[in-house]
Design a protein around this motif. Structure first.
Motif, PDB file in Angstrom:
ATOM      1  N   ALA A 102     -57.584 -15.744   2.202  1.00 37.22           N
ATOM      2  CA  ALA A 102     -56.634 -15.789   3.307  1.00 37.22           C
ATOM      3  C   ALA A 102     -56.914 -14.639   4.269  1.00 37.22           C
ATOM      4  CB  ALA A 102     -55.201 -15.715   2.797  1.00 37.22           C
ATOM      5  N   SER A 103     -56.563 -14.851   5.521  1.00 37.25           N
ATOM      6  CA  SER A 103     -56.704 -13.819   6.549  1.00 37.25           C
ATOM      7  C   SER A 103     -55.423 -12.993   6.587  1.00 37.25           C
ATOM      8  CB  SER A 103     -56.940 -14.468   7.912  1.00 37.25           C
ATOM      9  OG  SER A 103     -58.064 -15.321   7.870  1.00 37.25           O
ATOM     10  N   ALA A 123     -59.321  -8.640   5.759  1.00 41.43           N
ATOM     11  CA  ALA A 123     -58.350  -7.741   6.386  1.00 41.43           C
ATOM     12  C   ALA A 123     -58.896  -7.270   7.722  1.00 41.43           C
ATOM     13  CB  ALA A 123     -58.068  -6.544   5.485  1.00 41.43           C
ATOM     14  N   GLY A 124     -58.106  -7.395   8.751  1.00 42.06           N
ATOM     15  CA  GLY A 124     -58.596  -6.963  10.058  1.00 42.06           C
ATOM     16  C   GLY A 124     -57.516  -7.095  11.132  1.00 42.06           C
ATOM     17  N   HIS A 125     -57.974  -6.900  12.407  1.00 38.04           N
ATOM     18  CA  HIS A 125     -59.352  -6.452  12.653  1.00 38.04           C
ATOM     19  C   HIS A 125     -59.421  -4.933  12.548  1.00 38.04           C
ATOM     20  CE1 HIS A 125     -57.380  -6.325  16.633  1.00 38.04           C
ATOM     21  NE2 HIS A 125     -58.334  -5.518  17.055  1.00 38.04           N
ATOM     22  N   ILE A 126     -60.543  -4.448  12.016  1.00 40.89           N
ATOM     23  CA  ILE A 126     -60.640  -3.028  11.681  1.00 40.89           C
ATOM     24  C   ILE A 126     -61.035  -2.181  12.886  1.00 40.89           C
ATOM     25  CG2 ILE A 126     -61.726  -1.333  10.165  1.00 40.89           C
ATOM     26  CD1 ILE A 126     -59.846  -3.402   8.805  1.00 40.89           C
ATOM     27  N   PHE A 127     -62.077  -2.602  13.586  1.00 42.55           N
ATOM     28  CA  PHE A 127     -62.550  -1.866  14.764  1.00 42.55           C
ATOM     29  C   PHE A 127     -62.335  -2.710  16.018  1.00 42.55           C
ATOM     30  CE2 PHE A 127     -65.305  -0.574  11.170  1.00 42.55           C
ATOM     31  CZ  PHE A 127     -64.971   0.776  11.115  1.00 42.55           C
ATOM     32  N   ILE A 157     -62.962  -7.190   8.369  1.00 46.45           N
ATOM     33  CA  ILE A 157     -63.447  -8.016   9.468  1.00 46.45           C
ATOM     34  C   ILE A 157     -63.044  -7.383  10.790  1.00 46.45           C
ATOM     35  CG2 ILE A 157     -61.390  -9.511   9.528  1.00 46.45           C
ATOM     36  CD1 ILE A 157     -63.329 -11.863  10.130  1.00 46.45           C
ATOM     37  N   GLY A 158     -63.911  -7.538  11.776  1.00 49.11           N
ATOM     38  CA  GLY A 158     -63.590  -7.033  13.110  1.00 49.11           C
ATOM     39  C   GLY A 158     -64.405  -5.821  13.503  1.00 49.11           C
ATOM     40  N   GLY A 159     -65.447  -6.040  14.303  1.00 49.59           N
ATOM     41  CA  GLY A 159     -66.245  -4.935  14.816  1.00 49.59           C
ATOM     42  C   GLY A 159     -67.156  -4.278  13.800  1.00 49.59           C
ATOM     43  N   ALA A 176     -67.848  -6.930   3.793  1.00 46.99           N
ATOM     44  CA  ALA A 176     -67.460  -7.063   5.191  1.00 46.99           C
ATOM     45  C   ALA A 176     -67.818  -8.440   5.716  1.00 46.99           C
ATOM     46  CB  ALA A 176     -68.146  -5.987   6.030  1.00 46.99           C
ATOM     47  N   CYS A 177     -67.057  -8.874   6.720  1.00 46.71           N
ATOM     48  CA  CYS A 177     -67.316 -10.134   7.410  1.00 46.71           C
ATOM     49  C   CYS A 177     -67.874  -9.850   8.797  1.00 46.71           C
ATOM     50  CB  CYS A 177     -66.033 -10.936   7.569  1.00 46.71           C
ATOM     51  SG  CYS A 177     -65.194 -11.347   6.041  1.00 46.71           S
ATOM     52  N   VAL A 178     -68.797 -10.686   9.229  1.00 47.52           N
ATOM     53  CA  VAL A 178     -69.341 -10.583  10.584  1.00 47.52           C
ATOM     54  C   VAL A 178     -69.274 -11.959  11.233  1.00 47.52           C
ATOM     55  CG1 VAL A 178     -70.844  -8.615  10.137  1.00 47.52           C
ATOM     56  CG2 VAL A 178     -71.706 -10.921   9.702  1.00 47.52           C
TER      57      VAL A 178
END
Length: 210
Positions: A102-103, A123-127, A157-159, A176-178
């Protein structure tokens, strides 16, 4: 084992989407999340069949995003959902999926996702990222709190870049997710391999249920 998850967005691709998927799958990420929520159910199903065929060729797991019935029809045991949909999914349906994600955008959401039976979360978005223009990243402190609040793997996830991946891992993330960079890369295979090479802290977790 890789702990890089690729999230798709075919609208970002500068080349043929399935070609991009093939090169990403060839590089051996932990998984590919097929996130094409704007498609109709039938359009998504047809695309998923093609992507699943590519992923099978390279033994890269493909995770269906949002379309629960498509996952069941195609006998895919890996599903990723927005928390709002996850909350409505009956327990018997959740049990059909070995991998359930889940997001999450807060510590409370992370805890709720775990309680609802998720085997991992993003978990995000981090950056800061162009995908979320005008919205500042939640930062590494948020990531640390999310990781510490649950016992399941957390994927940032995120940046995410080669430059900040080590900070992500040091914050307790399982990986990490890209998305944008993977979709835009002229050489996606090399991009993924370089990311994997940057990550010296390999995940000890699996995405699936024990």
């Amino acid at each position: 084992m890789s702990n890089i998850i690729c999230v798709t967005n075919r609208r970002l691709c500068r080349t043929n989407f399935l070609y991009q998927i093939e090169k990403i799958a060839e590089a051996g990420p932990m998984a590919i999340i097929l996130r094409e929520k704007d498609l109709s159910r039938e359009e998504y199903r047809n695309l998923a069949k093609s992507v699943l065929s590519i992923c099978k060729k390279y033994e890269t797991p493909c995770i269906i995003h949002s379309f629960v019935n498509v996952a069941k029809e195609l006998h895919v045991n890996a599903l990723h959902l927005p928390l709002s949909i996850l909350r409505t999914l009956p327990n018997e349906e959740k049990g059909a999926f070995k991998i359930l994600g889940a997001s999450c955008h807060s510590v409370e959401e992370a805890q709720a996702a775990e309680a609802l039976g998720c085997t991992y979360i993003t978990a995000g978005h981090i950056f800061d990222t162009d995908c979320k223009k005008g919205l500042p990243g939640r930062g590494l402190e948020f990531l640390k709190r999310a990781c510490n609040s649950v016992s399941i793997p957390v994927y940032a996830i995120g940046g995410i870049t080669q430059q900040n991946l080590s900070e992500v891992m040091a914050s307790g993330a399982a990986g990490a997710c890209v998305m944008s960079a993977a979709m835009l890369a002229k050489d996606p295979r090399t991009y993924i391999l370089n990311l994997k090479g940057q990550n010296h802290l390999q995940s000890e977790f699996n995405l699936d249920r024990a």
